[in-house]
Design an enzyme around this catalytic site. Structure first.
Site, PDB file in Angstrom:
ATOM      1  N   TRP A 119      44.124  31.928  36.248  1.00  0.00           N
ATOM      2  CA  TRP A 119      43.676  32.736  35.073  1.00  0.00           C
ATOM      3  C   TRP A 119      44.566  32.396  33.677  1.00  0.00           C
ATOM      4  O   TRP A 119      44.038  31.865  32.451  1.00  0.00           O
ATOM      5  CB  TRP A 119      43.407  34.427  35.197  1.00  0.00           C
ATOM      6  N   ASP A 174      43.141  41.063  36.823  1.00  0.00           N
ATOM      7  CA  ASP A 174      42.395  40.271  38.391  1.00  0.00           C
ATOM      8  C   ASP A 174      43.837  40.868  39.569  1.00  0.00           C
ATOM      9  O   ASP A 174      43.216  40.864  40.794  1.00  0.00           O
ATOM     10  CB  ASP A 174      42.383  38.403  38.978  1.00  0.00           C
ATOM     11  N   LYS A 197      39.188  43.746  37.466  1.00  0.00           N
ATOM     12  CA  LYS A 197      39.058  44.195  38.955  1.00  0.00           C
ATOM     13  C   LYS A 197      39.113  45.292  39.343  1.00  0.00           C
ATOM     14  O   LYS A 197      39.849  45.925  39.454  1.00  0.00           O
ATOM     15  CB  LYS A 197      39.846  42.764  39.526  1.00  0.00           C
TER      16      LYS A 197
HETATM   17  C1  SAM Z   1      43.637  37.664  42.870  1.00  0.00           C
HETATM   18  S1  SAM Z   1      45.396  37.355  43.023  1.00  0.00           S
HETATM   19  C2  SAM Z   1      45.028  37.076  41.125  1.00  0.00           C
HETATM   20  C3  SAM Z   1      44.726  35.808  40.864  1.00  0.00           C
HETATM   21  C4  SAM Z   1      44.771  35.066  39.202  1.00  0.00           C
HETATM   22  N1  SAM Z   1      43.476  35.916  39.028  1.00  0.00           N
HETATM   23  C5  SAM Z   1      44.946  33.465  39.209  1.00  0.00           C
HETATM   24  O1  SAM Z   1      43.163  32.952  38.881  1.00  0.00           O
HETATM   25  O2  SAM Z   1      45.252  32.686  40.065  1.00  0.00           O
HETATM   26  C6  SAM Z   1      45.544  39.346  42.839  1.00  0.00           C
HETATM   27  C7  SAM Z   1      46.952  39.718  42.519  1.00  0.00           C
HETATM   28  O3  SAM Z   1      47.448  40.525  42.136  1.00  0.00           O
HETATM   29  C8  SAM Z   1      49.097  40.643  41.982  1.00  0.00           C
HETATM   30  N2  SAM Z   1      49.265  41.863  41.543  1.00  0.00           N
HETATM   31  C9  SAM Z   1      49.081  43.371  42.872  1.00  0.00           C
HETATM   32  N3  SAM Z   1      49.219  44.505  41.928  1.00  0.00           N
HETATM   33  C10 SAM Z   1      50.771  44.282  40.854  1.00  0.00           C
HETATM   34  C11 SAM Z   1      51.293  45.052  40.249  1.00  0.00           C
HETATM   35  N4  SAM Z   1      51.748  46.509  40.594  1.00  0.00           N
HETATM   36  N5  SAM Z   1      51.842  44.802  39.203  1.00  0.00           N
HETATM   37  C12 SAM Z   1      51.737  43.119  39.304  1.00  0.00           C
HETATM   38  N6  SAM Z   1      50.347  42.232  40.145  1.00  0.00           N
HETATM   39  C13 SAM Z   1      49.818  43.025  41.139  1.00  0.00           C
HETATM   40  C14 SAM Z   1      48.905  40.083  43.307  1.00  0.00           C
HETATM   41  O4  SAM Z   1      50.416  40.137  43.485  1.00  0.00           O
HETATM   42  C15 SAM Z   1      48.683  39.330  43.590  1.00  0.00           C
HETATM   43  O5  SAM Z   1      49.335  37.965  42.994  1.00  0.00           O
END
Ligand code: SAM
Length: 200
Positions: free
Chosen positions: A55, A115, A155
């Site tokens: 993204w 996301d 999301k």
């Molecule tokens: C589906 S991936 C995102 C993919 C990204 N949009 C892309 O296109 O490359 C979801 C991400 O949310 C992150 N995440 C979850 N909880 C989080 C938090 N409290 N702070 C930062 N990142 C978080 C995870 O580490 C993971 O890398």
């Protein structure tokens, strides 16, 4: 013959690879951008849960100008090497005090995209409530850091909490829509909540 969702999923992965994106999720954002015109050139954008970085890379390629900037935060580092100019990477919990202070220092933002997904347990009720808690935190962050007129995408793993989150977002935005991009896998229970035109 019409392609099934699973065929499309494969073609999204191949397309992402060919276009240099680290994940196929980029086409979910692209579709929402085409549908809602979320981001414009020169915007300052916050990407919450940004790794591996599709993204962020999409926004950098299409919308970054000298005026704007992208702040990308995740628990894990981005897989963008080199990091595009104009991208600020923060590694850590987006809602910890330390990262929060850095997000505030770079804000306010014209657009917040998230996301972010919790670590999944395989137990749907646990995963959906973790996802709802993440959404709550992102909406609260938008309440503090999104400029008037700004847009939000967040999301959600669908459980029972969607209506309450939408209600909360309606207090903040002129228009709120749940949206499921075609690039979502058939078996995924994710949806994106889109808030447009942050109220003054
Ligand atoms: C589906 S991936 C995102 C993919 C990204 N949009 C892309 O296109 O490359 C979801 C991400 O949310 C992150 N995440 C979850 N909880 C989080 C938090 N409290 N702070 C930062 N990142 C978080 C995870 O580490 C993971 O890398």
């Amino acid at each position: 013959m019409a392609k099934s969702r699973r065929d499309r999923a494969d073609s999204y992965t191949l397309k992402a690879r060919a276009e240099g994106y680290p994940a196929r999720s980029v086409y979910k954002l692209e579709e929402m951008q085409q549908h809602f015109s979320l981001i414009k050139g020169g915007d300052t954008v916050l990407d919450v849960g940004a790794a591996p970085g599709s993204w962020t890379l999409y926004v950098a390629r299409k919308f970054l100008t000298k005026r704007g900037r992208i702040v990308a935060v995740d628990l894990n580092p981005l897989s963008l090497h080199p990091l595009p100019e104009g991208v600020v990477e923060l590694v850590g919990d987006a809602f910890s005090e330390e990262i929060r202070a850095q997000l505030v220092a770079h804000g306010p933002y014209d657009v917040i995209i998230s996301d972010a997904a919790p670590q999944t347990s395989g137990i749907r009720s646990v995963d959906t409530s973790r996802s709802e808690a993440l959404c709550e935190s992102v909406i609260a962050l938008a309440g503090e850091q999104l400029a008037v007129g700004g847009n939000l995408v967040v999301k959600l793993f669908q459980g029972g909490g969607q209506e309450a989150l939408i209600k909360e977002m309606r207090e903040l935005f002129t228009r709120v829509k749940p949206y499921k991009p075609k690039a979502c896998r058939d078996d995924s229970f994710e949806v994106y909540l889109v808030g447009l035109d942050r109220r003054g």
